[in-house]
Every structure is written in structure tokens, then in C-alpha cells.
Enzyme design. Structure first.
Site, short mmCIF file in Angstrom:
data_model
loop_
_atom_site.label_atom_id
_atom_site.label_comp_id
_atom_site.label_asym_id
_atom_site.label_seq_id
_atom_site.Cartn_x
_atom_site.Cartn_y
_atom_site.Cartn_z
N CYS A 1 0.83 -1.22 0.00
CA CYS A 1 0.00 0.00 0.00
C CYS A 1 0.86 1.26 0.00
O CYS A 1 0.82 2.06 -0.92
CB CYS A 1 -0.88 0.03 1.25
SG CYS A 1 -1.74 -1.48 1.56
N1 SAJ Z 1 7.10 2.12 8.29
C1 SAJ Z 1 8.13 2.95 8.72
N2 SAJ Z 1 7.88 3.82 9.74
C2 SAJ Z 1 6.66 3.89 10.36
C3 SAJ Z 1 5.63 3.03 9.90
C4 SAJ Z 1 5.87 2.15 8.88
O1 SAJ Z 1 9.23 2.91 8.19
O2 SAJ Z 1 6.51 4.67 11.30
C5 SAJ Z 1 7.34 1.20 7.19
C6 SAJ Z 1 7.05 -0.25 7.57
O3 SAJ Z 1 8.21 -0.86 8.08
C7 SAJ Z 1 6.65 -0.86 6.24
C8 SAJ Z 1 5.97 0.29 5.52
O4 SAJ Z 1 6.43 1.49 6.16
O5 SAJ Z 1 7.78 -1.26 5.51
C9 SAJ Z 1 4.44 0.23 5.57
O6 SAJ Z 1 4.12 0.04 6.91
P1 SAJ Z 1 2.58 0.11 7.42
O7 SAJ Z 1 2.60 0.05 8.92
O8 SAJ Z 1 1.90 1.25 6.79
O9 SAJ Z 1 2.03 -1.28 6.98
P2 SAJ Z 1 1.11 -1.70 5.77
O10 SAJ Z 1 1.75 -1.57 4.47
O11 SAJ Z 1 0.59 -3.04 6.14
O12 SAJ Z 1 -0.02 -0.59 5.81
C10 SAJ Z 1 -1.30 -0.92 6.17
C11 SAJ Z 1 -2.10 0.08 5.42
N3 SAJ Z 1 -3.45 -0.38 5.28
C12 SAJ Z 1 -4.07 -0.20 4.11
O13 SAJ Z 1 -3.59 0.40 3.20
C13 SAJ Z 1 -5.40 -0.77 3.98
C14 SAJ Z 1 -2.04 1.44 6.08
O14 SAJ Z 1 -3.06 2.30 5.56
C15 SAJ Z 1 -2.23 1.35 7.55
O15 SAJ Z 1 -2.09 2.66 8.11
C16 SAJ Z 1 -1.15 0.46 8.12
O16 SAJ Z 1 -1.45 -0.84 7.58
C17 SAJ Z 1 -1.15 0.48 9.63
O17 SAJ Z 1 -1.80 1.36 10.23
O18 SAJ Z 1 -0.41 -0.32 10.19
#
Ligand code: SAJ
Length: 397
Positions: A243
């Protein structure tokens, strides 16, 4: 009993299908991945999987991937393919077709609707089209398909009412109606673009603090003492998943078509894609400080997946880090308990390396002892640097 067909039984469709079954729906489902089909046939023999009548149900929910291609342009192949399949089974019985896949504003109206109406049936009279963007967060122990609030937009009021009725029946969460189908498409892209830029901000601030020899973890924890007005993200080795690294490019691309170059969004995505290289530069400088070179050294990698306690490697920044470190001539020992396919060593072998890079902070890694590892690259800023005798570098610390 009401019936529903869920098209695509991945991390979005399968939980939704299970939820519909729990709420009393007869569940039909279409899935073309033979491994998934085999697993689901065993797990859910009650699902009518790939049944010839699947697309004759009163509600059809499309949950197929919408990746970007190598030029970061939205790839609608799966969505358009399913729309063609649905069109072949449309009639004038007032069926509801819901798209949950993440798409740009105007994709439902300009790409999906024409395919559906190529059936000869008319939206708003014979069938109804709505968009309810998925918000699944894989691995989240609190928020799941039944309790995450949702937004819905449709082509017209009747379609909106039909979609609201379906989701209000199925979900144990609020359902927020919007004025148009484009509004619903934009909400999802907005959410994930906000998160991507928030992460990019954390990454860029970490680089600034690293150069100033400040500790990003200390600063971020201190900023969090302000109890309002902040939505903090953490620096890391880059941004992976299906995403966050993808969705903003939808908007960058579409915004240009509407005559505006979103330089802030583009810059944010550039900062995030810079992080794997930056993480490798920390390794090379740390190895220099330890009087070693990366070439010919044993470098341990902890974590390959894109985020904590998830086994998904899609767009994982760790893959880019591994590629670059291998390119520097290191002998890589890789361990991720959730990604055996990319692991080539035990955790003990990794911990005996000349350098260890923690790229994904899986919970099992929290008991590991790094005190005697000569070089530690903590790409998630989760280690206590005071307990590490060797050279320690985090992202911004
Ligand atoms: N990441 C960072 N720093 C942060 C948060 C994440 O580097 O503070 C990195 C993570 O390691 C990862 C990437 O970003 O590589 C994405 O992380 P994510 O927590 O956003 O995980 P996702 O991809 O599973 O995102 C999902 C998304 N859900 C949908 O799109 C339906 C996102 O909108 C959500 O906000 C997220 O989950 C969530 O809240 O955990």
C-alpha cells in the site's frame, strides 16, 4: 439467505468472505491461485469456491490487487479482468457490485463502469456500482475486517443505499457514506499518502539528526511527550508492503493529468526510496570505524519482510539492502523466521557475523544479545545502544 460473491481471496477478500459467512451469507468466491484454492477448499468447505453460479449472487465484492508497474503507474489488469467477468453475468436484477481494491479517483467511473455496461445493462437501473476501499492492516491484533470503520461512495443514491445496507449488515463498525464514488477512491489514497509522507518526514529528520550526532530515538520519544497534535511515525530502512510505497504514485500520476505536479508527494516518495541505500551507507561507515571492509566480511541480516511480525516481502526495503550489501562483496547470512524462503542461515550464524543488520524488528529478535557483535546496524532503532560494545548505528542515531 442472502448471497455474496467475493472475488479474490487474498489478505482482503478472505477475511471478508469469512465475515460474511459468520453474518449468515451464502458465500461464493472466485480465486485463481491454485495454492489458495487448495487451502481454502480444506479450510472452508462451506464456501462455493469458483462455482459457476458465483457471479449470479446479489452482491459481488471485488478484492483483487492493484499494483503499480515498473514506471510506478497503476496496473488495473486484475480489476479490469474481473470487471469483464462480472459483465458477462450481469442482468437487470439490481445486483450490487462493490470495488474494494485501491484505485485512483475516477477509475470506477472511467475504467470499471464502461466494462460493466458493455454487458448492455445500465448502472443505476439494472445494476449498481459502489466503492468501499479496503483498510486491512495485516498482522494488526486490534483492528480487523469486522471492526475497522469504512467509507462508501457510489454512482447514485440507490447504489449507495444498497452498499450501506450490505456493509452495515456485515460489519461491526461505522460505515460512512460519501457524496460520490470518487470521494471514496480519494479517501483511501489520501490515507496512505499521508502515512507515506509522515514516514518520509521521520526518515529525513533522522538523516538530519544523524549528521548532527543527535539520537533520533531520544528526540522522537521526547516529541511524543507532547500529548496532542502529532501523529508520529518512525524512521526505518525504507517503506515496503502493498500500500504505502504504491498508493501515492497513483495520485502523483493522476494529479498530473489534472494539471498539477505534486512535488511534495513526489519528494516524500523519493526520501523513502532513498532509505535502503542510506542504511547500507551506515554499514560501510560503521565497518570503516571498526577497521573492516564490507567486501569479504560476513554480514548478518535479521529480517527480510516489510514489517514487524509479518511474513510478506512485497516491496520490502530489506530486499534492496540485501541486494546492495551483496553487491559490495559481503558474505551474507540471512535469517527471517517468517520468510524461510529467503533465509540461508540460523540466527546463531547471523549473530556470529562481523556485522549484523536488524532490518525488520520481529518480536523473536527482542531476546537476542548484540553486546559482542563488532558492528550493529539497527535499522528500526529498537536496540539499547548502551549495551553494545561494538560500533552501533541506527537510523538517525
Ligand atoms: N514504516 C516505517 N515507519 C513507520 C511506519 C511504517 O518505516 O513509522 C514502514 C514499515 O516498516 C513498512 C511500511 O512502512 O515497511 C508500511 O508500513 P505500514 O505500517 O503502513 O504497513 P502496511 O503496508 O501493512 O499498511 C497498512 C495500510 N493499510 C491499508 O492500506 C489498507 C495502512 O493504511 C495502515 O495505516 C497500516 O497498515 C497500519 O496502520 O499499520
Amino acid at each position: 439467505m442472502p448471497s455474496v460473491c467475493v472475488v479474490g481471496l487474498g489478505y482482503v477478500g478472505f477475511p471478508l468472505a469469512e465475515l460474511c459467512a459468520r453474518k449468515g451469507y451464502i458465500v461464493y468466491a472466485l480465486e485463481n491461485d491454485p495454492l489458495k484454492v487448495q487451502r481454502i477448499q480444506n479450510e472452508r468447505p462451506d464456501f462455493h469456491l469458483n462455482h459457476p453460479d458465483a457471479l449470479k449472487t446479489e452482491t459481488i465484492v471485488i478484492c483483487v490487487p492493484t499494483p503499480v508497474d515498473e514506471k510506478k503507474l497503476p496496473d488495473l489488469t486484475f480489476v479490469e479482468g474481473v470487471a469483464r467477468e462480472v459483465a458477462e453475468h450481469l442482468d437487470d436484477s439490481g445486483r450490487l457490485v462493490v470495488l474494494e481494491s485501491t484505485v485512483n479517483p475516477f477509475v470506477s467511473r472511467n475504467a470499471v463502469l464502461p466494462i460493466l455496461e458493455s454487458s448492455g445493462y445500465t448502472e443505476g437501473k439494472d445494476f449498481f456500482l459502489a466503492h468501499c476501499p479496503e483498510r486491512i492492516d495485516p498482522g494488526n491484533p486490534v483492528w480487523n475486517v469486522s471492526n475497522i470503520p469504512r467509507v462508501i461512495g457510489a454512482m447514485n443514491q440507490i447504489g449507495l443505499e444498497k452498499a450501506l445496507a450490505f456493509y452495515r449488515h456485515v460489519l461491526d463498525a461505522g460505515v460512512h457514506p460519501l457524496s460520490s464514488i470518487e470521494a471514496a477512491e480519494m479517501v483511501k489514497i489520501y490515507e496512505n499518502s499521508l502515512r507515506a509522507t509522515n514516514i518520509a518526514f521521520a526518515n529525513e529528520m533522522a538523516i538530519i539528526m544523524q549528521n548532527m550526532k543527535l539520537d533520533a530515538k531520544e528526540i522522537i520519544e521526547a516529541v511524543k511527550t507532547k500529548p496532542f497534535g502529532l501523529n508520529m511515525c518512525s524512521p526505518g530502512p525504507g517503506v515496503g508492503g502493498h500500500c504505502i510505497p504504491v498508493d501515492p504514485f497513483y495520485l502523483i500520476n493522476e494529479s498530473q493529468k489534472f494539471g498539477f505536479e505534486p512535488s511534495f508527494l513526489r519528494t516524500a516518495m523519493r526520501v523513502n526510496s532513498y532509505m535502503p541505500g542510506y542504511t547500507v551507507s551506515l554499514l560501510t561507515s560503521a565497518m570503516n570505524e571498526a577497521g573492516k571492509s564490507v567486501k569479504g566480511s560476513k554480514v548478518g541480516i535479521l529480517g527480510v519482510s516489510y514489517k514487524k511480525d509479518v511474513g510478506d516481502i512485497r516491496e520490502s526495503p530489506a530486499l534492496e539492502v540485501i541486494r546492495r550489501v551483496k553487491g559490495l562483496g559481503a558474505d551474507l547470512k540471512i535469517y527471517d523466521p517468517l520468510v524461510p524462503s529467503h533465509s540461508n542461515a540460523s540466527v546463531d550464524e547471523v549473530m556470529r557475523c562481523d556485522a549484523v543488520m536488524l532490518l525488520t524488528d520481529h518480536t523473536p529478535f527482542h531476546i537476542l544479545v548484540f553486546s559482542d557483535v563488532p558492528v550493529v546496524i539497527d535499522a528500526r532503532n529498537v536496540l539499547d545502544r548502551t549495551k553494545i560494545k561494538g560500533v552501533y548505528k541506527g537510523i538517525g542515531r
